[in-house]
Design an enzyme around this catalytic site. Structure first.
Site: not given
Length: 407
Positions: A62, A132, A156
């Site tokens: 990420k 996210s 997330s």
């Protein structure tokens, strides 16, 4: 047949020859990335790695987590010109030691909050992949990589897993250091990762920590507490059917007795997050007009929040933590919905993290179990919440649940 959904089994990869795994990853990315858009940047083609228990497994990271030689842009125009990181984040170092090979950085919402990137949902094209850690979840669901890293401050990791139909584990708060990670809320931020199924999570966690592979534990029907939260109709129906199937297989499932307490923790979570985010991203707050509206509003709200309100929210969480810990000593895990329902249509929003907020505030490990779906085939995810620092035990319960629901 959906050509974008093709999860890649980590266990099959690791137990067989890993030669060609990086090539397979690059080929799948080339095939699907124009439609999926899960990646920000790719590493130079790395040399094959055979050391460590994972022995060269391709890894997505990420884009709030530093990887040496790649910029960390955090999904924000404020970081568009970020230089390459000089060193790996501590968590990336740990995964490299286990034998994983970072192949690139995956899409994140802006500073891991709500403003979405361009990523589509490989399991439900045209629907949000969640946020996210959207790029990492989509990369695993599409088979671009068998393993990818995320982070969770609200929902997330768990929500994208549920929406994309894959498995995910959120580690206990503080389980690994967050050095080299651009955080949002220090008392809430936790590491997480994705694989195709829970058995793969167990293998990966064992490789990361040296703890036993939970998938090899004797299958024992668990004792569970059923929490429904604010699940929508489709999720409630699926949760009821799952409960009935688990009970028929020998599990003991009882009602969670503290729904009201968890509702209070749910309400406290955004107060803590906003207050801490405004202080964690103080430089970004000074440039709020350049941020997405959701993030700018979060930081402004946090800056206006009185310290006394923040302390009260913290006390709600601390008080609840003892009660929940006591409940968890009487069972193997809490079972509940991972999201209110399936992934909403459209890519302009990331869905509601409400069903992860309380457990994230409590710092508990959380496990997303795939395998359920709506009548029209959209993924629905369950989550299991376990005792702090007992991820291996939670994974063993998750493996039993996954196998039972799969028949």
């Amino acid at each position: 047949m959906n050509p974008l959904r093709a999860p890649w089994s980590l266990r099959e990869l690791v137990t067989g020859p890993v030669d060609g795994a990086l090539r397979r990853s690059r080929e799948r990315i080339a095939e699907t990335e124009p439609r999926l858009r899960a990646w920000v940047e790719f590493a130079e083609a790395p040399e094959p790695v055979v050391s460590g228990p994972l022995g060269g497994v391709p890894l997505g990271v990420k884009d709030i987590i530093d990887v040496a030689g790649l910029p960390t842009r955090c999904g924000s125009p404020l970081r568009a010109g970020a230089p390459p990181a000089r060193a790996d984040a501590a968590i990336v170092t740990a995964w490299r030691r286990a034998g994983a090979v970072p192949v690139g950085k995956t899409i994140t919402t802006e500073f891991a909050f709500f403003s979405p990137g361009p990523t589509d949902n490989p399991s439900a094209p045209g629907h949000t992949p969640g946020g996210s850690s959207s790029g990492s979840a989509a990369a695993v669901a599409s088979g671009q990589v068998p393993l990818a890293l995320g982070s969770q401050t609200a929902g997330s990791v768990i929500r994208p897993a549920a929406f994309c139909g894959v498995a995910a584990l959120v580690l206990s708060h503080g389980r690994f250091p967050v050095d080299g990670v651009t955080g949002l809320s220090p008392s809430l931020d936790s590491h997480g990762f994705y694989t195709a199924g829970v058995g793969d999570l167990a293998l990966a966690f064992s490789a990361l920590t040296g703890e036993p592979d939970a998938a090899a534990a004797p299958p024992v029907p668990p004792r569970l507490l059923l929490w429904t939260g604010t699940a929508g109709p489709a999720m409630r129906e699926a949760l009821t059917a799952a409960r009935d199937r688990l009970v028929a297989a020998g599990a003991v499932v009882e009602a969670f007795p503290e729904e009201r307490l968890i509702a209070e923790v749910t309400a406290a979570h955004p107060v803590v997050m906003a207050y801490e985010a405004a202080r964690e991203l103080v430089d970004e707050l000074a440039r709020a007009p350049e941020l997405s509206a959701p993030l700018a509003n979060l930081l402004r709200t946090g800056a206006r929040t009185p310290e006394a309100e923040y302390r009260r929210a913290q006390e709600v969480v601390r008080s609840a933590a003892g009660t929940v810990a006591k409940l968890l000593r009487s069972c193997d895990a809490i079972l509940g919905p991972a999201a209110p329902g399936p992934a909403p249509a459209g890519l302009a929003a990331t869905g509601d993290p409400v069903l992860s907020r309380p457990w994230q505030a409590l710092g508990a490990p959380q496990l997303a179990v795939p395998g359920l779906s709506t009548a029209d085939g959209l993924p629905l995810g369950l989550q299991l919440i376990g005792r702090a620092r007992e991820e291996t035990a939670l994974l063993a319960t998750g493996c039993w649940v996954e196998r039972t629901l799969a028949g």
